[in-house]
Design an enzyme around this catalytic site. Structure first.
Site, PDB file in Angstrom:
ATOM      1  N   GLU A  92       4.812  -6.733   7.766  1.00 39.32           N
ATOM      2  CA  GLU A  92       5.679  -5.989   6.858  1.00 39.32           C
ATOM      3  C   GLU A  92       6.095  -4.696   7.554  1.00 39.32           C
ATOM      4  OE1 GLU A  92       5.996  -5.985   2.057  1.00 39.32           O
ATOM      5  OE2 GLU A  92       4.351  -6.984   3.033  1.00 39.32           O
ATOM      6  N   GLU A 104      -4.339  -0.989  -0.699  1.00 41.10           N
ATOM      7  CA  GLU A 104      -3.176  -1.403  -1.467  1.00 41.10           C
ATOM      8  C   GLU A 104      -3.546  -1.667  -2.929  1.00 41.10           C
ATOM      9  OE1 GLU A 104      -1.525  -5.029   0.041  1.00 41.10           O
ATOM     10  OE2 GLU A 104       0.400  -4.670  -0.936  1.00 41.10           O
TER      11      GLU A 104
HETATM   12  C1  BGC Z   1       4.698  -3.785  -0.114  1.00 37.11           C
HETATM   13  C2  BGC Z   1       4.717  -2.620  -1.064  1.00 37.11           C
HETATM   14  C3  BGC Z   1       6.007  -2.611  -1.780  1.00 37.11           C
HETATM   15  C4  BGC Z   1       6.064  -3.880  -2.566  1.00 37.11           C
HETATM   16  C5  BGC Z   1       7.212  -4.047  -3.477  1.00 37.11           C
HETATM   17  C6  BGC Z   1       4.809  -5.029  -0.928  1.00 37.11           C
HETATM   18  O1  BGC Z   1       4.742  -6.165  -0.191  1.00 37.11           O
HETATM   19  O2  BGC Z   1       3.608  -3.772   0.700  1.00 37.11           O
HETATM   20  O3  BGC Z   1       4.002  -1.569  -0.805  1.00 37.11           O
HETATM   21  O4  BGC Z   1       6.302  -1.486  -2.487  1.00 37.11           O
HETATM   22  O5  BGC Z   1       5.940  -5.014  -1.751  1.00 37.11           O
HETATM   23  O6  BGC Z   1       6.731  -4.400  -4.647  1.00 37.11           O
END
Ligand code: BGC
Length: 883
Positions: free
Chosen positions: A499, A763
């Protein structure tokens, strides 16, 4: 006696003089231009100057300043004595700056008694300002074009090497390199890497904008024979990017182009006044070399046996190297890099090495970073060492946990050349990790075979924090670590999995926290441009910036609002109105897009609707979130319009805000102060954004406090709600409760992660637990251990815990309002603001609380203490309060 008198008088006089002069003259410190000290290669028309002031005593102020800019020893601009307290955002207003020149500048200020300060200043150099200054061509070594299906098999082309020898005929006065690439590049001169910066030229939407670097290379070039070398890799430009492979986007790599290419030139100024330019062209030579794979997400492979010894030095035989291919200039703008570069920020020695399986060695670096390692081995030629990275070890067997990396291969390979100690670092990849696994070694490696290198765009030294609760002190460290790991060229969501994108929602939620921990002015100056460049034609800001993907619906309420909230934050903290000017056009377009989607001032959900992402409680509706953010945006727009002197727009956005507030109140807020949503997040957003009818706000806050208390002093919120719950609790005086939440260690809480051994912010509230039975629910593939979003409590720690806040923009007027509570005994900390160091601490001893504060020269503060308010000017103060 008579002879004694003159001596006595002299002594007295000297004493008086030292006291008075030390007391009197202010000192100019931290002189900067465009947020950098002695910046190189500026290309802004009106660079902005700033400085800080220090000086003894209290109530010290700047009453005037005078700036002078010199070129070649001659003054080209003098501001004259300007009667103003401003010490930053002061624009150069002299004649147009010339290309590739070295300017000097000085500043002197006068204090409250009109006494001059010490002189400060520095230098800045300019970049190449006109197209005709550019002589370099974009060149690359052609490695063929791969037609295989890149979805099913990784395609990882080798890095490309380019070189050129040149002669510097005369004595050199100054040499400057102006360089860039589509892709990533490392510039080398006479066998040495130029600068410590990495991941050059930085990530932008390359179709719109490409940044170049300016390096002073005077010390790396000498009269006679020289050689310049460049190593080129795919990077963000042509490599794998984000979750494209996982989600099968229309492309998985090569989002901006296929072949990386380099462009640059070295200007050599001789002492006799003549100049020579060595520019990239087809007379250079290209080849592949030891780096056979180089990809940000997938990793790097280096075969040391293929090194071209001496390739970046003069006298190398490049007979077999090929003529490079020429590429055209990219379509966008070519500009000087405005931000802060990624570079090594911290070296980490492993704290432990384990061997969970025969021949598998795992090094623990002690904390979860973003970066690379330096490998040091002495092994036979051809030994292939595989290096893998992970944030955690598996509970069951101590092996490396890699499920959460998803499609990021995150593996480096080093193939030894043999014959002694070999030291290697990858150049064009990075990983998010605490643990490093080595396999393929013939024998057990030494403890120093691995050194961790934390890479980041920032230093996290602006803020200090400690309290009487060790858990919270660890929490603060974790937030810093995670900010450093994710302020990586753009503010990323996470550094480990496939990501690493500039997620907008995460960025604005954390932005204010970020400013207290690090000087992020330059970093955000750069990202705000990325954000502006990424705006969709119809006005929405995307889910992440830069936005390389072309699929529709790339926006979401509460994420897209970063386009308004982040510029506002930078203005608020640094008084930076230029950031607002740059963003203004886009912000207006965004507001029009929201207005268009609204009915009766209510903006429905839309796009992806991430909502209160990863909430542990009931979901708050998308419509509620969308309207709440729309209202908040309008409120900030009005304030920003005011700061820019746009009176009509200010009035307009005030009316939009009032419109939203009244429609929102009718639809979502009940007479008892509750919301139709029934969630903590709804209460917190409604209150924080100022959308509550005044008479109902205290009731709403009481209900929020009740909900948190009844939930066992815990929130039930996600990315959006968490920060606002804390801020609202304190704003409405529920400090004791806020401190109980802050110190909570049961799930969900910050303390829960600390109690479970975290060195970073996770997270999810329950990313990991030592308790074997409760970890199963977590989605292993989407479980990052380095996500700053939930670290947004840092904002509360500073604004309320320590109580350091700005009144108006730019910390000229300060509010010191520590939230003193019986729930905790001590808070100590400081913040290096744009005007200098602000510190605040409070400590309880029995029934007595001592509050110590310091504010910098040329600022004033209102200190709010229980039962009284004090107005102070610069200096250090101590107050006592009885509880
Ligand atoms: C990310 C987030 C992001 C989200 C959106 C994720 O995969 O890691 O931090 O804000 O997607 O909902």
């Amino acid at each position: 006696m008579r002879t004694m008198r003159p001596l006595f008088t002299l002594l007295l006089f000297t004493l008086l003089c030292t006291c008075v002069s030390a007391q009197k003259s202010l000192m100019v410190t931290n002189p900067r231009v465009e947020y950098h000290s002695n910046p190189k290669g500026l290309d802004v028309e009106h660079p902005r100057f700033s400085w800080e002031l220090t000086g003894e005593g209290r109530n010290r102020e700047q009453s005037a300043y005078q700036l002078e800019v010199m070129l070649g020893g001659k003054a080209i601009w003098n501001s004259g004595k300007v009667h103003s307290r401003s010490t930053n955002q002061i624009e150069y207003a002299g004649p147009p700056l010339e290309s590739s020149r070295e300017y000097e500048w000085t500043v002197v200020t006068w204090d409250e008694r009109n006494q001059p300060s010490t002189k400060g200043g520095g230098t800045f150099t300019t970049g190449l300002l006109r197209f005709s200054d550019w002589k370099g061509l974009f060149i690359s070594h052609y490695t063929g074009y791969d037609k295989t299906d890149k979805y099913d098999e990784l395609y990882l082309p080798p890095a490309r090497y380019l070189r050129k020898e040149f002669t510097a005929a005369k004595t050199i006065r100054r040499a400057v390199a102006y360089t860039t690439a589509l892709g990533l590049y490392e510039l080398r001169l006479n066998g040495k890497k130029v600068g410590e910066e990495m991941f050059l030229p930085g990530w932008t939407d390359y179709d719109k904008r490409l940044y170049y670097q300016t390096f002073d290379v005077t010390d790396l070039i000498s009269t006679g024979e020289n050689a310049v070398g460049v190593i080129l890799a795919d990077g963000w430009y042509a490599g794998y990017l984000g979750y494209a492979l996982l989600t099968r986007q229309d492309k998985v790599r090569e989002f901006y182009g296929v072949n990386p290419a380099f462009m640059g030139q070295i200007h050599i100024e001789y002492t006799d006044g003549t100049t020579e330019i060595v520019a990239s062209d087809v007379s250079w030579r290209g080849n592949t070399g030891p780096i056979s794979e180089a990809d940000i997400l997938m990793g790097e492979t280096y075969d040391a046996r293929k090194e071209h010894s001496g390739w970046d030095q003069p006298g190398f035989d490049a007979e077999s190297w090929k003529k490079p291919r020429r590429y055209t200039y990219p379509p966008g703008q070519l500009q000087s890099y405005p931000g802060d570069y990624v570079m090594p920020r911290e070296m980490l020695t492993p704290v432990e090495m384990t061997e969970p399986e025969k021949g598998t060695y795992i090094y623990n670096l002690g904390k979860n970073i973003a970066g690379i390692i330096e490998l040091k081995v002495d092994v036979p030629a051809g030994t292939e060492i595989k290096i893998r990275y992970g944030e955690l070890l598996r509970d069951e067997d101590g092996g490396l946990m890699t499920e959460n990396l998803r499609k990021a291969r995150a593996t480096d390979t080093y193939i030894a050349k043999g014959g002694g100690t070999e030291v290697w670092r990858p150049r064009f990849t990075y990983h998010g990790f605490q643990f490093v696994e080595l396999t393929g070694l013939p024998a057990k490696p030494a403890m120093d075979a691995v050194t961790g290198i934390a890479l980041s765009s920032i230093d996290t030294d602006a803020g200090k924090f400690s309290s009487s609760n060790p858990m919270n002190n660890q929490l603060f460290k974790n937030i810093k670590t995670t900010q450093a790991a994710n302020f990586f060229e753009v503010p990323t969501d996470c550094p480990q999995r496939d990501e690493r994108l500039g997620w907008t929602g995460d960025a604005h939620i954390f932005a204010r926290s970020a400013t207290y921990i690090s000087d992020v002015a330059a970093f955000f100056t750069k990202w705000l441009v990325d954000l502006d460049d990424s705006q969709h034609w119809y006005g929405a800001y995307p889910n992440f910036a830069p936005m390389p993907y072309s699929r529709a619906e790339q926006y979401s309420p509460a994420w897209m609002d970063a386009g308004v909230i982040t510029p506002y934050t930078i203005y608020q903290v640094y008084g930076d109105t230029r950031a607002l000017e740059t963003a203004w056009g886009g912000m207006e377009k965004f507001m029009a897009f929201q207005e268009d989607a609204s009915t009766g001032y209510l903006r429905p959900g839309g796009g992806q609707n991430w909502g209160d992402w990863l909430t542990t409680g009931t979901k708050t509706s998308n419509d509620f979130i969308a309207s709440a953010f729309y209202g908040y945006d309008a409120r900030l727009m009005a304030e920003m319009a005011g700061a820019l002197g746009k009176k009509d727009r200010e009035a307009y956005y005030r009316s939009v805000f009032q419109g939203v507030k009244s429609a929102f109140g009718k639809k979502y807020i009940k007479q008892d102060g509750s919301t139709t949503e029934g969630t903590q997040t709804a209460l917190a957003l409604g209150l924080y954004f100022g959308l509550y009818p005044e008479e109902l706000a205290p009731k709403g806050a009481a209900l929020l406090a009740k909900s948190v208390a009844e939930n066992g002093d815990k929130f039930s919120t996600g990315f959006l709600g968490t920060k606002h719950v804390m801020l609202v609790l304190s704003e409405y005086g529920y400090h004791d409760l806020a401190y109980r939440v802050f110190q909570q260690t049961d799930y969900p809480s910050w303390g829960f992660s600390v109690a479970n051994g975290s060195t970073s912010i996770w997270e999810r509230w329950n990313s990991y637990t030592k308790d074997e039975n409760s970890n199963e629910k977590v989605n292993a593939a989407m479980n990052s251990f380095s996500h700053y979003a939930l670290g947004s409590v840092a904002e509360w720690m500073y604004r309320y815990g320590l109580g350091i806040e700005t009144k108006g923009a730019g910390f000229r007027e300060i509010v010191l309002k520590p939230a003193i509570s019986k729930e905790i005994n001590e808070m100590t900390g400081s913040y290096r603001s744009i005007n200098g160091l602000i510190s605040s601490s409070w400590k309880r001893q029995g029934r007595k609380v001592t509050v110590d504060v310091t504010i910098p020269v040329n600022t004033t503060a209102t200190v709010f203490l229980p039962g009284r308010t004090e107005k102070i000017g610069s200096g250090t103060y101590s107050f006592e309060v009885k509880e």
